[in-house]
Design a protein around this motif. Structure first.
Motif, short mmCIF file in Angstrom:
data_model
loop_
_atom_site.label_atom_id
_atom_site.label_comp_id
_atom_site.label_asym_id
_atom_site.label_seq_id
_atom_site.Cartn_x
_atom_site.Cartn_y
_atom_site.Cartn_z
N VAL B 1 1.00 -0.92 -0.25
CA VAL B 1 -0.17 -0.45 -0.57
C VAL B 1 0.56 1.47 0.02
CG1 VAL B 1 -2.38 1.30 1.31
CG2 VAL B 1 -1.45 -1.29 1.52
N LEU B 2 0.37 2.38 -0.93
CA LEU B 2 1.37 3.57 -0.59
C LEU B 2 1.24 4.10 0.10
CD1 LEU B 2 0.79 4.97 -4.62
CD2 LEU B 2 2.49 3.62 -3.60
N SER B 3 1.94 4.79 0.81
CA SER B 3 2.19 6.25 2.00
C SER B 3 0.39 7.39 1.21
CB SER B 3 3.08 6.98 2.88
OG SER B 3 3.84 7.59 1.11
N MET B 4 0.10 7.93 2.15
CA MET B 4 -0.99 8.94 2.32
C MET B 4 0.07 9.98 0.94
SD MET B 4 -3.67 8.46 2.84
CE MET B 4 -3.90 6.57 2.88
N GLN B 7 0.25 8.48 -2.72
CA GLN B 7 -0.95 8.67 -2.86
C GLN B 7 -1.14 9.86 -4.31
OE1 GLN B 7 -4.59 6.68 -1.13
NE2 GLN B 7 -2.91 5.27 -0.03
N THR B 26 -10.73 15.05 -3.02
CA THR B 26 -12.04 14.49 -3.57
C THR B 26 -11.29 12.73 -4.00
OG1 THR B 26 -12.68 16.12 -4.54
CG2 THR B 26 -13.72 14.18 -5.18
N GLN B 27 -10.35 13.32 -4.91
CA GLN B 27 -9.60 12.25 -5.43
C GLN B 27 -9.44 10.76 -4.87
OE1 GLN B 27 -7.69 12.48 -9.18
NE2 GLN B 27 -9.30 14.11 -9.61
N THR B 28 -8.72 11.19 -3.35
CA THR B 28 -8.57 10.38 -2.56
C THR B 28 -8.60 9.59 -1.78
OG1 THR B 28 -7.59 11.65 -1.31
CG2 THR B 28 -5.65 10.85 -3.43
N GLY B 29 -10.14 10.57 -1.54
CA GLY B 29 -11.00 10.29 -0.39
C GLY B 29 -9.93 11.17 1.42
N ILE B 30 -8.60 11.79 1.00
CA ILE B 30 -8.52 12.20 2.27
C ILE B 30 -8.81 13.78 3.01
CG2 ILE B 30 -5.76 13.46 2.84
CD1 ILE B 30 -4.86 11.42 1.03
N ASN B 202 -9.10 -0.51 -20.55
CA ASN B 202 -8.36 -1.91 -20.99
C ASN B 202 -7.48 -1.73 -22.40
OD1 ASN B 202 -9.78 -2.94 -18.68
ND2 ASN B 202 -11.41 -2.12 -18.80
N TYR B 218 -4.81 -4.00 -17.85
CA TYR B 218 -6.64 -4.07 -17.49
C TYR B 218 -7.01 -3.29 -16.61
CZ TYR B 218 -6.06 -9.07 -19.39
OH TYR B 218 -6.03 -9.56 -20.80
N ASP B 219 -7.73 -2.36 -16.45
CA ASP B 219 -8.43 -1.74 -15.03
C ASP B 219 -7.56 -0.29 -14.88
OD1 ASP B 219 -11.07 -2.88 -15.22
OD2 ASP B 219 -10.49 -4.64 -14.01
N ARG B 221 -4.31 -0.90 -15.16
CA ARG B 221 -2.82 -0.99 -14.30
C ARG B 221 -2.30 -2.33 -15.29
NH1 ARG B 221 -4.17 -2.35 -8.35
NH2 ARG B 221 -4.09 -3.60 -9.36
#
Lengths: 401, 401
Positions: B1-4, B7, B26-30, B202, B218-219, B221
Motif C-alpha cells: 500500500v502506498l503512503s498517503m 498516493q 475528492t479523488q483520494t478520499g483524504i 483496458n 487491465y483496469d 494497471r
C-alpha cells in the motif's frame, strides 16, 4: 476511490484473521490516530467487532478487530437457464439457508423473477428472517451484464431479457441495494475469496456446464473487461466441424460443453457404438449428463471417450489462456467438472503438453472446492464489496448507507 | 500500500492537468487538511510545483499542483536482440536525448551491458548530464522477467542471460535504483500513459517484430501475471504446419512474425514466384523486412500476399483474445506494424469476422502512435511508478528516497 473509513473496513474484511490498529495502519498507510477514528466509527455502526485475543508485546494485549459476520443478511441469487438457487448468507458469506428450484429462463424476466421472489419469500418466512435484516441483494445471471446498471446486454441464451432492469424488480420488494453480475464472475469471486485460492492473486475459474465460460481474478481483483464480456472462452476455435449458435464453426463450447457431449452420446448410441447408451435412449428417450457420469462408473467406452475428448479440447484452449494470462491457479467448476478425475486429467494433460514451461512452472489446476455453491457465495461477497464502495460514492462516511 | 504522500503524488502525476487541493481530496478520499500537509511535503521536495491558473469560484484563484517534470532525469534503456535504444527523459517521460546502436544479444550480458553503458556515458557527456541528475534507471528486455528482482527467467532468445543480476550491473555505476521489465510490458505502459489511450482502461499492445508478443493493461494497471509471463500470444495455435522453436507446431509466431515472413519470402523467391524478390536475393543474398515493405509499394503480389496472410493469422488469435479479455483498444506496434494499412486491414478483418459482436461493439484497433519510442517512454513511466512505490515500501514519507 474509497473513503478512508471504507478502506479500513475493506482491510479488516479481507484479512483472514482479526487485525490490530497497528496492523491496519501499516496496511493502509493511514496514521494510527486516524485509524482509531475510523475504527470508532465502524464500531458504533456495529459492522466490526473488537476482541482482546491479540498477542501482548509486554503490556496489555492489543485489541483486534474483525468483521461482524452477524451484522445482517445478504440475499444471493444464482440463476441458470434451468435452475435457480436462492441463499441467505451472513456477512462472512457463509450460507445460512438455501433453496433450489427449476425454472425456465426463456419464460422471460417477469415470470422467472416472480417465481424466484416466491422462493425468497418462502425461504425467509420458513426461517424467520425479516426484510430489514437483508442489507443487500446479489444476483448472478447466465449472460453478459453491464455491471453499473445491472442490465443484461444482448444475452444469447436469455431470450426476452436484453436490457431488463433487474435492479428495479427487486427494489419493488426490498429497500436495500441490488447488484447483478455474470454468473461465472460471481463463481470466480466465490472460489477466490472463500474457496480454493492458495493465497494466489491470479486465478481463472472455468465453468463447464451446458456451455463453457470463465471468470478472471487478476492481481486480486475481478476483471470484467471494457463492456463486461471478459472471460469468454466458449468461442475459441478448436477446429471442430460443428456449427456453433454464434454462427462460426469450431467453437470450444459447441465441441466440448455439456450439451455437445450429450448430443454426441445420443448420436453414437443410435449408431450402435454403445449398448449402455442405446439402452438409455430407448428407456428415457434422451441422454443426460447424469447418464454419461454413470457411464464412466460402468466403464462404458463411449462415455469415457467423450469425456476425455471434452477435457482435451478444453485443455487446448486453456493452454493458450495459460500462456496469455499466466495464472497460478485454474479452478474447474460447473456440472461437467463433477465427472471427476478422468476429466481433470485430460485437461491437465492438454495444458502441460501445449503451454510454455515457464507459464506452468507453478500452475495448479484443480476442481472447484465450493462446487455448486460458488455462485451464491461469490454473489454475497460481491454484494458486500459494492455496499462498501457505494457508501463512499454517495459521500457517506458511515456504513451501511 | 502506498503512503498517503505517495498516493497524493500519484494522483497529481497521473492527472492530465494541474489539480487543486479540493480535487485531490475528492479523488483520494483524504481530508483537505491532510492533503495540505502532503502537498507541503512534496513542495519542499521540489517534486511538485504550484501554479495560480485555477478557475476562481468568486474569491482568489485556487492554487493548482502538477508534477515538476524537471525534477530530474530517468535513464531508460530498451534492449532488443539486435539493437539497443538509450534515452534520457524528464519526469513527464518526454525524451530529452536518445541514442541507438546495434548489439548482438547472444554475446551475453557482460559484453552487451558494457556496450550499452558506453552508449549511456557518451549520451550523458555529449549533453552535459551529471550522474546525480539521474534519479532512476528503467530497462526493457526481450524475454520474461521476474519483476521483483529484475532477473531474466529462462529467456528463450537471450542465451547466457538466465538469472543474470541486471540491477547489480547498473548499481556499480549509478546510485539510483534500477528496474527491469519485459520490453513489451514497457511498450504497453508507454502507449497507455503517453500514447494512444482514448481514455481507455483496458488495452492490449501487440508488438509484431521478429517474434510476436503483447502487453496487457487491465483496469488501468499493467498486468504481469503470476510469474511475469502474461501477454504471450506467440504460441497460440493457428494451425500452420511450421515447427516453432518452442517444440510445437502451428504457433502464431512461427507463422506470422517478421522472421516467418522473410523466410517464406525467400522460399517463394527461389521458387520463382516473384521476380522482384528473386532480384533481391540475387543482389543481397537474403530478404529483409525492409524489402517486403518496399515490395508493398511496388505492388509485388508475393509481398502483398505474405503481409496479408500474416495480418490474418494475427487477427485470428486476437479475435480469441478479444472475446477473452474484452479490451476497448488494441494498439499494434513493432517493426512489422510499419507495413501500414494493408497489414492493419487484414488484422481488423479477421478480428471482426471471428469475435463476438458484443466484444467488438466499442473496440478500436489502431497502429501505435509512439512507434519505436514506446519502449523507452514506457520504461521511464514504469521507473517513476516504482520510485514512488519504493519510497513507501521503505517507510520513507519523503520523495525521492
Amino acid at each position: 476511490v474509497l473513503s478512508m473509513t471504507a478502506q479500513v473496513l475493506q482491510i479488516i474484511r479481507r484479512a483472514g484473521s482479526p487485525l490490530s490498529k497497528a496492523e491496519i495502519a501499516t496496511q493502509t498507510g493511514i496514521s494510527l490516530s486516524a485509524v482509531s477514528d475510523h475504527i470508532e466509527r465502524l464500531l458504533v455502526q456495529n459492522i466490526i467487532v473488537a476482541s482482546n485475543i491479540g498477542v501482548s508485546s509486554g503490556g496489555r494485549k492489543p485489541k483486534q478487530y474483525s468483521l461482524n459476520a452477524g451484522f445482517g443478511c445478504i440475499l444471493s441469487v444464482e440463476m441458470g437457464t434451468a435452475h435457480a438457487q436462492v441463499a441467505l448468507t451472513d456477512f462472512d458469506c457463509r450460507i445460512l439457508f438455501m433453496k433450489t428450484s427449476s425454472i425456465r429462463i426463456d419464460e422471460g424476466p417477469e415470470a422467472v423473477l416472480n417465481h424466484i421472489y416466491t422462493m425468497v419469500k418462502q425461504l425467509m418466512e420458513d426461517n424467520g428472517i425479516e426484510k430489514v435484516s437483508v442489507k443487500g441483494i446479489g444476483m448472478g445471471i447466465p449472460g453478459p451484464v453491464e455491471f453499473s446498471t445491472g442490465r443484461p446486454i444482448s444475452p444469447p441464451i436469455m431470450p426476452g431479457w436484453d436490457g431488463y432492469p433487474i435492479k428495479s424488480f427487486w427494489s419493488a420488494f426490498f429497500e436495500c441495494p441490488c447488484y447483478v453480475d455474470n454468473d461465472v464472475n460471481n463463481m470466480a469471486l466465490g472460489e477466490y475469496s472463500k474457496g480454493l485460492s492458495f493465497g494466489t492473486n491470479n486465478m481463472i475459474y472455468v465453468k463447464v456446464g451446458t456451455g463453457i465460460g470463465s471468470g478472471l481474478i487478476y492481481d486480486g481483483r475481478l476483471y470484467r473487461g471494457a463492456t463486461g464480456g471478459a472471460g469468454d472462452i466458449g468461442h475459441f476455435d478448436v477446429g471442430s466441424p460443428v456449427m456453433c449458435w454464434c454462427g462460426n464453426k469450431g467453437c470450444l463450447e459447441a465441441a466440448a460443453g455439456g450439451k455437445a457431449i450429450v448430443t454426441k452420446a445420443q448420436e453414437m448410441a443410435l449408431a450402435g457404438k454403445s449398448e449402455y447408451l442405446l439402452q438409455i435412449v430407448q428407456e428415457k428417450g434422451t441422454v443426460g449428463v447424469e447418464h454419461i457420469e454413470a457411464g464412466l462408473l460402468r466403464l462404458d467406452p463411449v462415455s469415457i471417450e467423450l469425456v476425455r475428448e471434452s477435457g482435451s479440447a478444453i485443455g487446448r484452449v486453456l493452454a493458450a489462456i495459460v500462456n496469455f494470462s499466466n495464472p497460478s491457479l485454474i479452478s474447474i467448476g460447473g456440472r461437467v467438472s463433477e465427472f471427476g478425475d478422468l476429466f481433470l486429467a485430460a485437461i491437465r494433460q492438454s495444458v502441460y503438453h501445449r503451454s510454455l514451461p515457464l507459464a506452468t512452472r507453478n500452475l495448479v489446476i484443480n476442481k472447484s472446492v465450493l462446487g455448486s455453491s460458488a455462485g451464491v457465495i461469490g454473489g454475497a461477497f460481491m454484494t458486500i464489496d459494492q455496499l462498501i464502495i457505494q457508501a463512499t460514492d454517495e459521500k457517506v462516511e458511515t456504513f451501511p448507507i
